[in-house]
Design a protein around this motif. Sequence first.
Motif, mmCIF file in Angstrom:
data_model
loop_
_atom_site.group_PDB
_atom_site.id
_atom_site.type_symbol
_atom_site.label_atom_id
_atom_site.label_comp_id
_atom_site.label_asym_id
_atom_site.label_seq_id
_atom_site.Cartn_x
_atom_site.Cartn_y
_atom_site.Cartn_z
ATOM 1 N N GLN A 153 11.323 18.529 8.194
ATOM 2 C CA GLN A 153 12.216 17.827 7.266
ATOM 3 C C GLN A 153 12.220 18.541 5.910
ATOM 4 N N PRO A 154 13.367 19.092 5.500
ATOM 5 C CA PRO A 154 13.448 19.731 4.176
ATOM 6 C C PRO A 154 13.229 18.730 3.040
ATOM 7 N N ILE A 155 12.696 19.241 1.928
ATOM 8 C CA ILE A 155 12.409 18.441 0.736
ATOM 9 C C ILE A 155 12.839 19.242 -0.483
ATOM 10 N N HIS A 156 13.299 18.554 -1.516
ATOM 11 C CA HIS A 156 13.613 19.236 -2.772
ATOM 12 C C HIS A 156 13.063 18.408 -3.936
ATOM 13 N N CYS A 157 12.705 19.091 -5.022
ATOM 14 C CA CYS A 157 12.203 18.410 -6.219
ATOM 15 C C CYS A 157 13.047 18.786 -7.432
ATOM 16 N N PHE A 158 13.340 17.788 -8.270
ATOM 17 C CA PHE A 158 14.068 17.990 -9.514
ATOM 18 C C PHE A 158 13.144 17.718 -10.697
ATOM 19 N N ASP A 159 13.361 18.455 -11.781
ATOM 20 C CA ASP A 159 12.668 18.155 -13.031
ATOM 21 C C ASP A 159 13.325 16.917 -13.634
ATOM 22 N N LEU A 160 12.587 15.818 -13.638
ATOM 23 C CA LEU A 160 13.135 14.540 -14.103
ATOM 24 C C LEU A 160 13.676 14.615 -15.525
ATOM 25 N N ASP A 161 12.993 15.313 -16.403
ATOM 26 C CA ASP A 161 13.359 15.324 -17.819
ATOM 27 C C ASP A 161 14.606 16.145 -18.114
ATOM 28 N N LYS A 162 15.122 16.861 -17.098
ATOM 29 C CA LYS A 162 16.340 17.649 -17.296
ATOM 30 C C LYS A 162 17.596 16.912 -16.816
ATOM 31 N N LEU A 163 17.397 15.718 -16.267
ATOM 32 C CA LEU A 163 18.547 14.934 -15.832
ATOM 33 C C LEU A 163 19.239 14.292 -17.024
ATOM 34 N N PHE A 164 20.542 14.097 -16.897
ATOM 35 C CA PHE A 164 21.311 13.433 -17.941
ATOM 36 C C PHE A 164 20.866 11.976 -18.020
ATOM 37 N N PRO A 165 20.460 11.482 -19.205
ATOM 38 C CA PRO A 165 19.902 10.128 -19.300
ATOM 39 C C PRO A 165 20.952 9.033 -19.114
ATOM 40 N N ARG A 166 20.478 7.906 -18.639
ATOM 41 C CA ARG A 166 21.333 6.737 -18.447
ATOM 42 C C ARG A 166 20.547 5.516 -18.900
ATOM 43 N N THR A 167 21.100 4.684 -19.754
ATOM 44 C CA THR A 167 20.404 3.516 -20.277
ATOM 45 C C THR A 167 20.569 2.335 -19.338
ATOM 46 N N VAL A 168 19.457 1.663 -19.060
ATOM 47 C CA VAL A 168 19.496 0.514 -18.151
ATOM 48 C C VAL A 168 20.307 -0.622 -18.761
ATOM 49 N N LEU A 169 19.982 -1.008 -19.978
ATOM 50 C CA LEU A 169 20.676 -2.080 -20.673
ATOM 51 C C LEU A 169 21.119 -1.574 -22.049
ATOM 52 N N GLU A 170 22.108 -2.181 -22.593
ATOM 53 C CA GLU A 170 22.621 -1.724 -23.887
ATOM 54 C C GLU A 170 21.527 -1.741 -24.950
ATOM 55 N N ASN A 171 20.644 -2.731 -24.899
ATOM 56 C CA ASN A 171 19.611 -2.872 -25.928
ATOM 57 C C ASN A 171 18.316 -2.140 -25.582
ATOM 58 N N SER A 172 18.282 -1.532 -24.383
ATOM 59 C CA SER A 172 17.028 -0.926 -23.940
ATOM 60 C C SER A 172 16.927 0.530 -24.374
ATOM 61 N N LYS A 173 15.726 0.950 -24.683
ATOM 62 C CA LYS A 173 15.495 2.346 -25.044
ATOM 63 C C LYS A 173 14.994 3.143 -23.839
ATOM 64 N N LYS A 174 14.728 2.436 -22.772
ATOM 65 C CA LYS A 174 14.181 3.091 -21.581
ATOM 66 C C LYS A 174 15.310 3.644 -20.715
ATOM 67 N N ASP A 175 15.287 4.939 -20.468
ATOM 68 C CA ASP A 175 16.320 5.558 -19.655
ATOM 69 C C ASP A 175 16.089 5.285 -18.173
ATOM 70 N N SER A 176 17.192 5.118 -17.451
ATOM 71 C CA SER A 176 17.130 4.912 -16.013
ATOM 72 C C SER A 176 17.803 6.099 -15.335
ATOM 73 N N ILE A 224 8.670 14.830 -12.074
ATOM 74 C CA ILE A 224 9.623 15.258 -11.051
ATOM 75 C C ILE A 224 10.199 14.066 -10.287
ATOM 76 N N ILE A 225 11.332 14.338 -9.625
ATOM 77 C CA ILE A 225 11.864 13.429 -8.608
ATOM 78 C C ILE A 225 11.766 14.161 -7.277
ATOM 79 N N ILE A 226 11.075 13.549 -6.332
ATOM 80 C CA ILE A 226 11.018 14.103 -4.975
ATOM 81 C C ILE A 226 12.209 13.575 -4.191
ATOM 82 N N GLU A 227 12.970 14.488 -3.599
ATOM 83 C CA GLU A 227 14.108 14.114 -2.750
ATOM 84 C C GLU A 227 13.772 14.398 -1.295
ATOM 85 N N VAL A 228 13.923 13.383 -0.446
ATOM 86 C CA VAL A 228 13.851 13.563 1.002
ATOM 87 C C VAL A 228 15.058 12.838 1.573
ATOM 88 N N ALA A 229 15.928 13.572 2.265
ATOM 89 C CA ALA A 229 17.209 12.971 2.649
ATOM 90 C C ALA A 229 17.669 13.443 4.016
#
Length: 369
Positions: free
Chosen positions: A147-170, A228-233
Amino acid sequence: MKVSYNWLQNYFEEKLPEPEKVSEGVIFHSFEVEEMEKVGNDTIFDIKILPDRAHDCLSHFGIAKEISAIFRMKLKEKEYKTFEPEQTNLKIEIKSDKCLRYMGRIVRNIKVDKSPDWLKERLETIGQKSINNIVDAANFVMFDLGQPIHCFDLDKLFPRTVLENSKKDSPLILIRQAREGEKMTTLDNREVKLNPLNMVIADEKNVLALAGIKGGKIAEVTEDTKNIIIEVANFNPTNVRKTSKEVNIFTDAVKRFENDLSPEIVNDAMNDMSALVLEMCKGATLEEVVDVYKKKQEKRKLSFNIKKISKRLGLDVSIATVEDMLKRFGVLYKNTGDDFEIVVPDMRLDLKTEEDMSEEIIRILGYEK
């Protein structure tokens, strides 16, 4: 495929037969062994895995299962370390029907470094260059389980905010078809122009990878990577094959995806990869797995009659012989006299008809018969 004798030995408590005997068994019951080479204290088999068995045998585990049945050797029970994952805010959206399953997991506080000697040796004996512990771990699991696997550098992904008032990126991973004219630069610095027939892995802004084929530079794992984000798909084999030919990129991952894989093996690969990363990166923290699996692989049943199979083979096959063969492969079955019904193992995508069972029976009995 290059297969290591020492690697195979890890699947068994008892000693494997000598390499020459293993080679002979594989040749007479499964696949052609094109070459056998001594590498250090190991023996490497070059085994020709045909496309109809690539989905379950293009791996050390697949060959170990064959050896288990051929030589009546019991496979070791796999043990997984238990750990308590932390909560995750990772989001995954599948927007393409060409992706059957996508599993992701965030691992934080890793250290990208040289691989331990055992891992470098495993890969180098089968002709794979060691890169770093994270990439090597992904390659190890691919050559181990198929089964192939790939890993991404999490900190290089484009950020997305969970809630308008939240500072934590999703972080958001999208699996979608490419847009007309969209481009990406692969890990080996090739610029690829894409079209809607190509499936990609993306964040909300950028293409991160060509699905099942090659990762992109944007989220590349480097020595500075901390999270990192581990991808298995599981990706559609036809889509992977066509895109691979179109962009002229052929990888070990393509070789496996284009021949179809069971989405059921994704979970085992994620467990193995997670355990390896934890072992090599002391102090790393795992988050919960996010698993998007919309349409699960159905359990299939297959019926056959051994009198018909005996006639087809020109060989009298007994009920006891068939029962013995099914038990050696760990296949669930029931029978009423000569009529058998089996539950097809998830990985055996090739078993569909009574004719397939004829082939399965004669190869285990031995083609010379």
